[in-house]
Design a protein around this motif. Structure first.
Motif, PDB file in Angstrom:
ATOM      1  N   THR A   9      20.901 -38.198  10.315  1.00 37.50           N
ATOM      2  CA  THR A   9      21.116 -39.624  10.573  1.00 37.50           C
ATOM      3  C   THR A   9      20.753 -40.493   9.375  1.00 37.50           C
ATOM      4  O   THR A   9      21.329 -41.569   9.200  1.00 37.50           O
ATOM      5  N   HIS A  11      17.971 -42.060   9.100  1.00 37.75           N
ATOM      6  CA  HIS A  11      16.990 -43.070   9.481  1.00 37.75           C
ATOM      7  C   HIS A  11      15.683 -42.826   8.738  1.00 37.75           C
ATOM      8  O   HIS A  11      15.300 -41.676   8.475  1.00 37.75           O
ATOM      9  N   THR A  29      22.967 -44.509  17.042  1.00 36.48           N
ATOM     10  CA  THR A  29      21.569 -44.109  17.019  1.00 36.48           C
ATOM     11  C   THR A  29      20.720 -45.320  16.638  1.00 36.48           C
ATOM     12  O   THR A  29      21.172 -46.214  15.918  1.00 36.48           O
ATOM     13  N   CYS A  30      19.495 -45.340  17.137  1.00 41.64           N
ATOM     14  CA  CYS A  30      18.556 -46.395  16.771  1.00 41.64           C
ATOM     15  C   CYS A  30      17.229 -45.752  16.426  1.00 41.64           C
ATOM     16  O   CYS A  30      16.974 -44.587  16.741  1.00 41.64           O
ATOM     17  N   LYS A  35      16.774 -50.170  12.585  1.00 39.27           N
ATOM     18  CA  LYS A  35      18.203 -50.094  12.290  1.00 39.27           C
ATOM     19  C   LYS A  35      18.996 -49.401  13.384  1.00 39.27           C
ATOM     20  O   LYS A  35      18.483 -48.548  14.112  1.00 39.27           O
ATOM     21  N   LYS A  37      22.687 -47.259  13.650  1.00 39.74           N
ATOM     22  CA  LYS A  37      23.742 -46.604  12.875  1.00 39.74           C
ATOM     23  C   LYS A  37      24.847 -46.155  13.826  1.00 39.74           C
ATOM     24  O   LYS A  37      24.584 -45.694  14.942  1.00 39.74           O
ATOM     25  N   PHE A  39      28.162 -43.670  14.146  1.00 43.34           N
ATOM     26  CA  PHE A  39      28.875 -42.524  13.604  1.00 43.34           C
ATOM     27  C   PHE A  39      30.205 -42.380  14.347  1.00 43.34           C
ATOM     28  O   PHE A  39      30.276 -42.608  15.560  1.00 43.34           O
ATOM     29  N   LEU A  49      29.065 -41.150   9.148  1.00 42.86           N
ATOM     30  CA  LEU A  49      28.449 -42.461   9.263  1.00 42.86           C
ATOM     31  C   LEU A  49      29.494 -43.540   8.979  1.00 42.86           C
ATOM     32  O   LEU A  49      30.127 -43.554   7.937  1.00 42.86           O
ATOM     33  N   THR A  51      28.877 -47.181   9.866  1.00 44.80           N
ATOM     34  CA  THR A  51      28.208 -48.407   9.425  1.00 44.80           C
ATOM     35  C   THR A  51      26.778 -48.391   9.930  1.00 44.80           C
ATOM     36  O   THR A  51      26.421 -47.624  10.836  1.00 44.80           O
ATOM     37  N   GLU A  52      25.947 -49.246   9.349  1.00 41.37           N
ATOM     38  CA  GLU A  52      24.561 -49.386   9.783  1.00 41.37           C
ATOM     39  C   GLU A  52      24.106 -50.810   9.490  1.00 41.37           C
ATOM     40  O   GLU A  52      24.648 -51.489   8.617  1.00 41.37           O
ATOM     41  N   TRP A  53      23.090 -51.269  10.229  1.00 42.71           N
ATOM     42  CA  TRP A  53      22.569 -52.609   9.977  1.00 42.71           C
ATOM     43  C   TRP A  53      21.169 -52.724  10.596  1.00 42.71           C
ATOM     44  O   TRP A  53      20.805 -51.992  11.507  1.00 42.71           O
TER      45      TRP A  53
END
Length: 335
Positions: A9, A11, A29-30, A35, A37, A39, A49, A51-53
């Motif tokens: 991940t 993370h 996923t958190c 964050k 993410k 998938f 992956l 995007t993520e924020w």
């Protein structure tokens, strides 16, 4: 069972929850790193992956995708005492850019960490709804009738007792450290025929409560097992045409139970009397972290604090048996 792959991940801290979308093509996923993410599933079955924020100002605890009838929506809850609603926005065609997730609502008001969140099943009579429960032991249901999701209102705020005089004393079955942590979780009834019905527990209670939220919230039933171990997980199975409901619970002592809940029949003259009995109970082990049903409510998956995932399925005689188990650890290399 065969472990097909691992997903790195990326993370920076503990992964606290993972959730699939309705079609199983997206995985969110958190983490305690604040964050989220996303998938996406590739044609060869691997995950990439997308995007993520940074989604919250504290560790994120749970995620929930909405039914696709409402669009591509994701809810997240956190130690920062908020629930946040996110909507996927696709990039312009041909740009090659990944989708963006735009914040569509911050649902506040909790006086403790929000431990569980779940979108309600689609029901045109109620619009878009999301339920959450926090460590202040309040079940809150927010709703939005605005197509742009800019206006959210609190539809219900229900106190869920963590312990009552009918439950066990707080000093029994739990250490002081365990008493301080407790468990809080909820799961919606998937069948809209019975209205807005939800299963919920709070704090150190070993009892799950079935509550109807139409108009004035009404307690329908308590799932009261023998013993004193506080609950840690709950999941309401899709009914798929059954005349009864299946609800799974997990407890701190490692016990997993499957309950058969019977709603009132057409012959009950409108009486709101529900009943329930335990139809399966599995041996105690490590603390249960998760119970989850498949899409048809015919297979139950559980996880525990030792990292063991177990899958249960009923036999033709309707006895629930262990189908298989696996761990997330890589197998040792052959010599």
């Amino acid at each position: 069972m065969l472990q097909t792959s691992l997903i790195p991940t990326g993370h920076a801290d503990l992964v606290t929850h993972a959730a699939y979308d309705f079609y199983g093509e997206k995985l969110a996923t958190c983490s305690a790193d604040h964050k989220i993410k996303i998938f996406s599933k590739l044609p060869d079955g691997t995950w990439e992956l997308e995007t993520e924020w940074k989604a919250h100002d504290a560790p994120i605890l749970q995620l929930s995708f909405a039914h696709p009838i409402h669009g591509v929506l994701l809810a997240s809850c956190s130690h920062d005492r908020t629930v946040r609603i996110w909507e996927e926005q696709l990039a312009p065609a041909g740009s090659g850019a990944p989708p963006k997730w735009v914040e569509r609502g911050i649902l506040s008001g909790a006086k403790g960490s929000v431990r569980s969140v779940e979108f309600a099943p689609p029901n045109p009579a109620y619009g878009l709804r999301v339920a959450s429960i926090s460590t202040d032991s309040h079940l809150r249901v927010h709703t939005s009738l605005d197509p742009d999701l800019n206006d959210w209102s609190l539809a219900h705020d229900v106190h869920v007792p963590s312990l009552t005089s009918e439950d066990v004393p707080e000093t029994q079955g739990a250490t002081p450290a365990e008493t301080a942590t407790g468990g809080w979780a909820l799961s919606w009834c998937k069948e809209k025929w019975w209205g807005s019905v939800i299963a919920v527990f709070a704090g150190n209670s070993p009892v799950a409560r079935i509550i109807q939220l139409d108009d004035t919230p009404t307690a329908l039933l308590n799932l009261r097992p023998p013993g004193v171990s506080p609950l840690t997980a709950i999941a309401w199975a899709p009914s798929c045409g059954r005349s009864y409901h299946l609800i799974a619970t997990g407890a701190r002592d490692g016990t997993v139970r499957i309950w058969r809940a019977e709603p009132p029949s057409d012959d009950d003259d409108g009486a709101k009397s529900w009943s329930a009995e335990t139809v399966a109970e599995f041996p105690k082990g490590a603390r249960v972290g998760m119970v989850e049903w498949n899409a048809t409510g015919t297979t139950l998956t559980t996880s525990d604090d030792e990292g063991v995932i177990r899958i249960y399925k009923p036999t033709y005689a309707k006895n629930w048996k262990l189908l298989g188990k696996m761990t997330a650890e890589e197998p040792p290399a052959e010599e």
